[in-house]
Scaffold this motif. Sequence first.
Motif, PDB file in Angstrom:
ATOM      1  N   MET A  90      16.019  51.345  21.751  1.00  0.00           N
ATOM      2  CA  MET A  90      17.390  51.450  21.579  1.00  0.00           C
ATOM      3  C   MET A  90      17.975  52.608  21.112  1.00  0.00           C
ATOM      4  O   MET A  90      17.612  52.736  19.609  1.00  0.00           O
ATOM      5  N   LEU A  91      18.924  53.490  21.395  1.00  0.00           N
ATOM      6  CA  LEU A  91      19.059  54.657  20.950  1.00  0.00           C
ATOM      7  C   LEU A  91      20.524  54.210  20.230  1.00  0.00           C
ATOM      8  O   LEU A  91      21.336  53.496  20.676  1.00  0.00           O
ATOM      9  N   VAL A  92      20.575  54.487  19.038  1.00  0.00           N
ATOM     10  CA  VAL A  92      21.699  54.294  18.039  1.00  0.00           C
ATOM     11  C   VAL A  92      22.063  55.836  17.428  1.00  0.00           C
ATOM     12  O   VAL A  92      21.418  56.756  17.158  1.00  0.00           O
ATOM     13  N   PRO A  93      23.332  55.904  16.927  1.00  0.00           N
ATOM     14  CA  PRO A  93      23.693  56.882  16.387  1.00  0.00           C
ATOM     15  C   PRO A  93      22.851  57.250  14.932  1.00  0.00           C
ATOM     16  O   PRO A  93      22.601  56.257  14.282  1.00  0.00           O
ATOM     17  N   PHE A  94      22.404  58.427  14.851  1.00  0.00           N
ATOM     18  CA  PHE A  94      21.409  58.590  13.509  1.00  0.00           C
ATOM     19  C   PHE A  94      22.181  58.185  12.254  1.00  0.00           C
ATOM     20  O   PHE A  94      21.579  57.359  11.338  1.00  0.00           O
ATOM     21  N   ASP A  95      23.479  58.450  12.168  1.00  0.00           N
ATOM     22  CA  ASP A  95      24.215  57.984  10.781  1.00  0.00           C
ATOM     23  C   ASP A  95      24.300  56.618  10.651  1.00  0.00           C
ATOM     24  O   ASP A  95      24.615  56.112   9.609  1.00  0.00           O
ATOM     25  N   SER A  96      24.186  55.653  11.789  1.00  0.00           N
ATOM     26  CA  SER A  96      23.852  54.305  11.663  1.00  0.00           C
ATOM     27  C   SER A  96      22.923  53.597  11.035  1.00  0.00           C
ATOM     28  O   SER A  96      22.700  52.513  10.934  1.00  0.00           O
ATOM     29  N   LEU A  97      21.899  54.324  11.055  1.00  0.00           N
ATOM     30  CA  LEU A  97      20.574  54.023  10.569  1.00  0.00           C
ATOM     31  C   LEU A  97      20.445  53.628   9.096  1.00  0.00           C
ATOM     32  O   LEU A  97      21.131  54.312   8.037  1.00  0.00           O
ATOM     33  N   PRO A  98      19.907  52.600   8.450  1.00  0.00           N
ATOM     34  CA  PRO A  98      19.849  52.132   7.111  1.00  0.00           C
ATOM     35  C   PRO A  98      19.181  53.488   6.209  1.00  0.00           C
ATOM     36  O   PRO A  98      18.338  54.316   6.903  1.00  0.00           O
ATOM     37  N   ASP A  99      19.494  53.564   4.962  1.00  0.00           N
ATOM     38  CA  ASP A  99      18.946  54.389   4.249  1.00  0.00           C
ATOM     39  C   ASP A  99      17.612  54.491   4.072  1.00  0.00           C
ATOM     40  O   ASP A  99      16.848  55.305   3.694  1.00  0.00           O
ATOM     41  N   HIS A 100      17.095  53.245   4.303  1.00  0.00           N
ATOM     42  CA  HIS A 100      15.477  52.921   4.050  1.00  0.00           C
ATOM     43  C   HIS A 100      14.872  53.127   5.493  1.00  0.00           C
ATOM     44  O   HIS A 100      13.695  52.789   5.624  1.00  0.00           O
ATOM     45  N   ALA A 101      15.364  53.673   6.484  1.00  0.00           N
ATOM     46  CA  ALA A 101      14.796  54.011   7.778  1.00  0.00           C
ATOM     47  C   ALA A 101      13.679  54.829   7.800  1.00  0.00           C
ATOM     48  O   ALA A 101      13.481  55.737   6.813  1.00  0.00           O
ATOM     49  N   ARG A 102      12.409  54.913   8.492  1.00  0.00           N
ATOM     50  CA  ARG A 102      11.474  55.557   8.771  1.00  0.00           C
ATOM     51  C   ARG A 102      11.769  56.840   9.353  1.00  0.00           C
ATOM     52  O   ARG A 102      12.660  56.492  10.145  1.00  0.00           O
ATOM     53  N   ILE A 103      11.560  57.977   8.834  1.00  0.00           N
ATOM     54  CA  ILE A 103      12.099  59.101   9.176  1.00  0.00           C
ATOM     55  C   ILE A 103      10.644  60.130   9.611  1.00  0.00           C
ATOM     56  O   ILE A 103       9.714  60.208   8.736  1.00  0.00           O
ATOM     57  N   TRP A 104      10.850  60.787  10.756  1.00  0.00           N
ATOM     58  CA  TRP A 104       9.868  61.750  11.011  1.00  0.00           C
ATOM     59  C   TRP A 104      10.506  63.088  11.081  1.00  0.00           C
ATOM     60  O   TRP A 104      11.872  63.258  11.713  1.00  0.00           O
ATOM     61  N   ILE A 105      10.019  64.406  10.465  1.00  0.00           N
ATOM     62  CA  ILE A 105      10.936  65.566  10.514  1.00  0.00           C
ATOM     63  C   ILE A 105       9.963  66.581  11.171  1.00  0.00           C
ATOM     64  O   ILE A 105       8.856  66.604  10.651  1.00  0.00           O
TER      65      ILE A 105
END
Length: 76
Positions: A1-16
Amino acid sequence: MLVPFDSLPDHARIWIYPSNRKFSEQEVALVKSRATEFLTQWTAHGSELMAGFDVPYDRFIVIGLNQDQAAASGCS
């Protein structure tokens, strides 16, 4: 499910994923289109994954995943 990036929690897993140069406007549009298509359908063991993306400075592709709902696994 696609959500706005800014709505993800601060502890979200991130790939850069960095680029060695700035993306063109056409490349940014293509990245956004493909990321939207992929994240809309991204699942793990049949469960939707709550994920979002950003393309900061036209040089990075950043994908975030809210693992509170479901975590990515080897089959996702």
